[in-house]
Design a protein around this motif. Structure first.
Motif, PDB file in Angstrom:
ATOM      1  N   GLU A 138       7.129   2.984   4.462  1.00  0.00           N
ATOM      2  CA  GLU A 138       7.374   2.699   3.046  1.00  0.00           C
ATOM      3  C   GLU A 138       7.291   3.978   2.219  1.00  0.00           C
ATOM      4  O   GLU A 138       8.077   4.184   1.280  1.00  0.00           O
ATOM      5  N   LEU A 139       6.359   4.832   2.563  1.00  0.00           N
ATOM      6  CA  LEU A 139       6.200   6.093   1.848  1.00  0.00           C
ATOM      7  C   LEU A 139       7.445   6.966   2.008  1.00  0.00           C
ATOM      8  O   LEU A 139       7.886   7.625   1.056  1.00  0.00           O
ATOM      9  N   ARG A 140       8.015   6.969   3.198  1.00  0.00           N
ATOM     10  CA  ARG A 140       9.239   7.748   3.437  1.00  0.00           C
ATOM     11  C   ARG A 140      10.397   7.233   2.585  1.00  0.00           C
ATOM     12  O   ARG A 140      11.229   8.003   2.112  1.00  0.00           O
ATOM     13  N   LYS A 141      10.423   5.928   2.373  1.00  0.00           N
ATOM     14  CA  LYS A 141      11.494   5.330   1.571  1.00  0.00           C
ATOM     15  C   LYS A 141      11.320   5.622   0.077  1.00  0.00           C
ATOM     16  O   LYS A 141      12.288   5.819  -0.644  1.00  0.00           O
ATOM     17  N   LEU A 147       0.842  -1.196   0.000  1.00  0.00           N
ATOM     18  CA  LEU A 147       0.000   0.000   0.000  1.00  0.00           C
ATOM     19  C   LEU A 147       0.881   1.250   0.000  1.00  0.00           C
ATOM     20  O   LEU A 147       0.639   2.200  -0.753  1.00  0.00           O
ATOM     21  N   GLY A 148       1.918   1.247   0.822  1.00  0.00           N
ATOM     22  CA  GLY A 148       2.843   2.375   0.850  1.00  0.00           C
ATOM     23  C   GLY A 148       3.522   2.600  -0.487  1.00  0.00           C
ATOM     24  O   GLY A 148       3.700   3.742  -0.938  1.00  0.00           O
ATOM     25  N   ARG A 149       3.885   1.502  -1.149  1.00  0.00           N
ATOM     26  CA  ARG A 149       4.534   1.619  -2.461  1.00  0.00           C
ATOM     27  C   ARG A 149       3.563   2.184  -3.500  1.00  0.00           C
ATOM     28  O   ARG A 149       3.936   3.026  -4.324  1.00  0.00           O
ATOM     29  N   GLY A 150       2.319   1.724  -3.461  1.00  0.00           N
ATOM     30  CA  GLY A 150       1.313   2.259  -4.380  1.00  0.00           C
ATOM     31  C   GLY A 150       1.050   3.733  -4.122  1.00  0.00           C
ATOM     32  O   GLY A 150       0.912   4.528  -5.059  1.00  0.00           O
ATOM     33  N   LEU A 151       0.990   4.115  -2.848  1.00  0.00           N
ATOM     34  CA  LEU A 151       0.791   5.519  -2.506  1.00  0.00           C
ATOM     35  C   LEU A 151       1.952   6.382  -2.995  1.00  0.00           C
ATOM     36  O   LEU A 151       1.748   7.511  -3.457  1.00  0.00           O
ATOM     37  N   ALA A 152       3.166   5.859  -2.893  1.00  0.00           N
ATOM     38  CA  ALA A 152       4.336   6.610  -3.345  1.00  0.00           C
ATOM     39  C   ALA A 152       4.243   6.939  -4.833  1.00  0.00           C
ATOM     40  O   ALA A 152       4.591   8.049  -5.258  1.00  0.00           O
ATOM     41  N   ASN A 203       5.939  15.519   1.780  1.00  0.00           N
ATOM     42  CA  ASN A 203       5.779  16.405   2.938  1.00  0.00           C
ATOM     43  C   ASN A 203       4.543  17.299   2.873  1.00  0.00           C
ATOM     44  O   ASN A 203       4.147  17.878   3.886  1.00  0.00           O
ATOM     45  N   VAL A 204       3.943  17.429   1.703  1.00  0.00           N
ATOM     46  CA  VAL A 204       2.728  18.256   1.604  1.00  0.00           C
ATOM     47  C   VAL A 204       1.462  17.402   1.494  1.00  0.00           C
ATOM     48  O   VAL A 204       0.372  17.917   1.282  1.00  0.00           O
ATOM     49  N   CYS A 205       1.622  16.088   1.665  1.00  0.00           N
ATOM     50  CA  CYS A 205       0.479  15.171   1.515  1.00  0.00           C
ATOM     51  C   CYS A 205       0.194  14.449   2.827  1.00  0.00           C
ATOM     52  O   CYS A 205       1.102  13.882   3.437  1.00  0.00           O
ATOM     53  N   THR A 206      -1.059  14.455   3.245  1.00  0.00           N
ATOM     54  CA  THR A 206      -1.466  13.693   4.418  1.00  0.00           C
ATOM     55  C   THR A 206      -2.261  12.466   3.986  1.00  0.00           C
ATOM     56  O   THR A 206      -3.005  12.506   3.005  1.00  0.00           O
ATOM     57  N   ILE A 207      -2.078  11.375   4.725  1.00  0.00           N
ATOM     58  CA  ILE A 207      -2.763  10.106   4.453  1.00  0.00           C
ATOM     59  C   ILE A 207      -3.759   9.882   5.574  1.00  0.00           C
ATOM     60  O   ILE A 207      -3.369   9.790   6.749  1.00  0.00           O
ATOM     61  N   VAL A 208      -5.048   9.784   5.241  1.00  0.00           N
ATOM     62  CA  VAL A 208      -6.080   9.704   6.277  1.00  0.00           C
ATOM     63  C   VAL A 208      -7.154   8.685   5.894  1.00  0.00           C
ATOM     64  O   VAL A 208      -7.289   8.291   4.737  1.00  0.00           O
ATOM     65  N   SER A 209      -7.919   8.281   6.897  1.00  0.00           N
ATOM     66  CA  SER A 209      -9.114   7.466   6.658  1.00  0.00           C
ATOM     67  C   SER A 209     -10.290   8.401   6.387  1.00  0.00           C
ATOM     68  O   SER A 209     -10.207   9.608   6.644  1.00  0.00           O
ATOM     69  N   PRO A 210     -11.395   7.896   5.859  1.00  0.00           N
ATOM     70  CA  PRO A 210     -12.520   8.765   5.484  1.00  0.00           C
ATOM     71  C   PRO A 210     -13.089   9.560   6.653  1.00  0.00           C
ATOM     72  O   PRO A 210     -13.331   9.011   7.729  1.00  0.00           O
ATOM     73  N   GLY A 211     -13.301  10.849   6.429  1.00  0.00           N
ATOM     74  CA  GLY A 211     -13.950  11.672   7.438  1.00  0.00           C
ATOM     75  C   GLY A 211     -15.406  11.289   7.625  1.00  0.00           C
ATOM     76  O   GLY A 211     -15.990  11.522   8.682  1.00  0.00           O
ATOM     77  N   LEU A 212     -15.991  10.697   6.580  1.00  0.00           N
ATOM     78  CA  LEU A 212     -17.393  10.279   6.644  1.00  0.00           C
ATOM     79  C   LEU A 212     -17.557   8.874   7.210  1.00  0.00           C
ATOM     80  O   LEU A 212     -18.674   8.381   7.339  1.00  0.00           O
TER      81      LEU A 212
END
Length: 325
Positions: A284-287, A248-253, A295-304
């Motif tokens: 993984e994202l840091r790597k 998941l981290g690799r896909g997000l990267a 640094n300008v992107c936040t990873i979060v779960s749904p607010g809804l």
């Protein structure tokens, strides 16, 4: 009269009709009616229209402003056609907009379910206030909805966001018809298949796991059972989630480097297993991702939360009014 939005959610096993009223705080669901998906598109559309009319009649003082439809792809959002999604095999080039427009005389829009969830989170959830946001479904499958420069981006023929098809490894569990794909590692079915492969190896080594007690039970393993086992500290289940988190981290990267989003909202399984997944994902994202973008992107779960699915079709109606009406 109180303005109201209507949403139709068309799924492989069930359909739902919902009504929502907006205010300065967001949107409130005021009515919902679900029913099993009929065998034919004509029957489904007729029942949905009748249910919508009944919901409006039961609540006096509401003025219908727009209708939004959320459905699995592929589809043609401009022509309003559903193009035989895998979970709706009888829905081949079905016009879902014209019958609703003719009967209710309001704007009608359709988007695939990932785009619809992206719109809901952007309008009323964790993506509110952003201009560049990604929503990842991470449920039965892995798909994405893109909000880019303050608009929904659907691509040339509504196929933008099919990130589940991206191959992350040369081999691995199959998802979206491809071994080692993003969906293969990061979806309910993918996690179950990965767990079944790992459990077979594990039991052959004479080890024990609460996921299953013997090889005859391997076929019954689900993503839910793996998650529950991981939460209780099961060694094999935790290892499976470590792999899932890394992929998941690799896909997000990839998404962070390519699209430079402000926020990535991840639904379903991530929402339920955030405590397990987030530390692995962020490592993984840091790597893997460029620091300026990361640094300008936040990873979060749904607010809804779990209600994002109910509100998704309503957000399609809202978006249709603002950008298409």
């Amino acid at each position: 009269m109180i303005p109201v939005l209507a949403g139709l959610d068309i799924g492989g096993t069930k359909c739902a009709v919902v009504l929502g009223v907006e205010d300065e705080k967001g949107i409130t669901l005021v009515a919902k009616q679900s029913f099993p998906t009929p065998n034919t598109p004509d029957s489904a559309l007729l029942i949905m229209m009748n249910e919508l009319e009944n919901l409006l009649l039961e609540r006096q003082g509401l003025e219908l402003k727009a209708i939004g439809i959320s459905c699995g792809g592929p589809l043609d959002s401009k022509k309003g056609l559903i193009l035989s999604p895998p979970n709706l095999p009888n829905w081949d080039r079905i016009d879902v907009i014209s019958p609703l427009k003719e009967r209710f005389q309001v704007p009608v829009s359709v988007q695939n379910d990932a785009n619809a969830c992206a719109l809901a989170e952007w309008k009323w959830g964790a993506g509110n206030g952003t201009s560049n946001m990604i929503f990842l479904t991470f449920g039965t499958g892995m798909g994405a909805g893109f909000i880019l420069d303050g608009r929904l981006y659907t691509g040339t023929n509504d196929m933008a966001g099919e990130v589940g098809h991206v191959r992350l490894e040369n081999d691995g569990p199959i998802g979206y018809g491809k071994a080692g794909s993003f969906e293969g590692f990061c979806s309910g079915g993918g996690i179950a298949r990965l767990a079944q492969m790992k459990a077979d190896e594990w039991l052959k080594q004479g080890k024990t796991t609460s996921i299953c007690t013997n090889r005859d039970e391997i076929a019954t393993i689900t993503a839910k059972s793996v998650g529950e086992a991981a939460q209780t500290g099961d060694e094999l289940a935790k290892d499976i989630y470590r792999i899932v988190g890394q992929k998941l981290g690799r896909g997000l990267a990839l998404l962070v480097d390519m699209l430079n989003p402000e926020r990535i909202v991840i639904g379903s399984i991530y929402l339920r297993q955030e405590a397990l997944l987030k530390p692995i994902v962020m490592e993984e994202l840091r790597k893997e991702a460029l620091s300026y973008s990361r640094n300008v992107c936040t990873i979060v779960s749904p607010g809804l939360g779990e209600s994002v699915g109910d509100l998704a079709a309503l957000s399609v109606a809202k978006y249709g009014l603002e950008f298409e009406g």
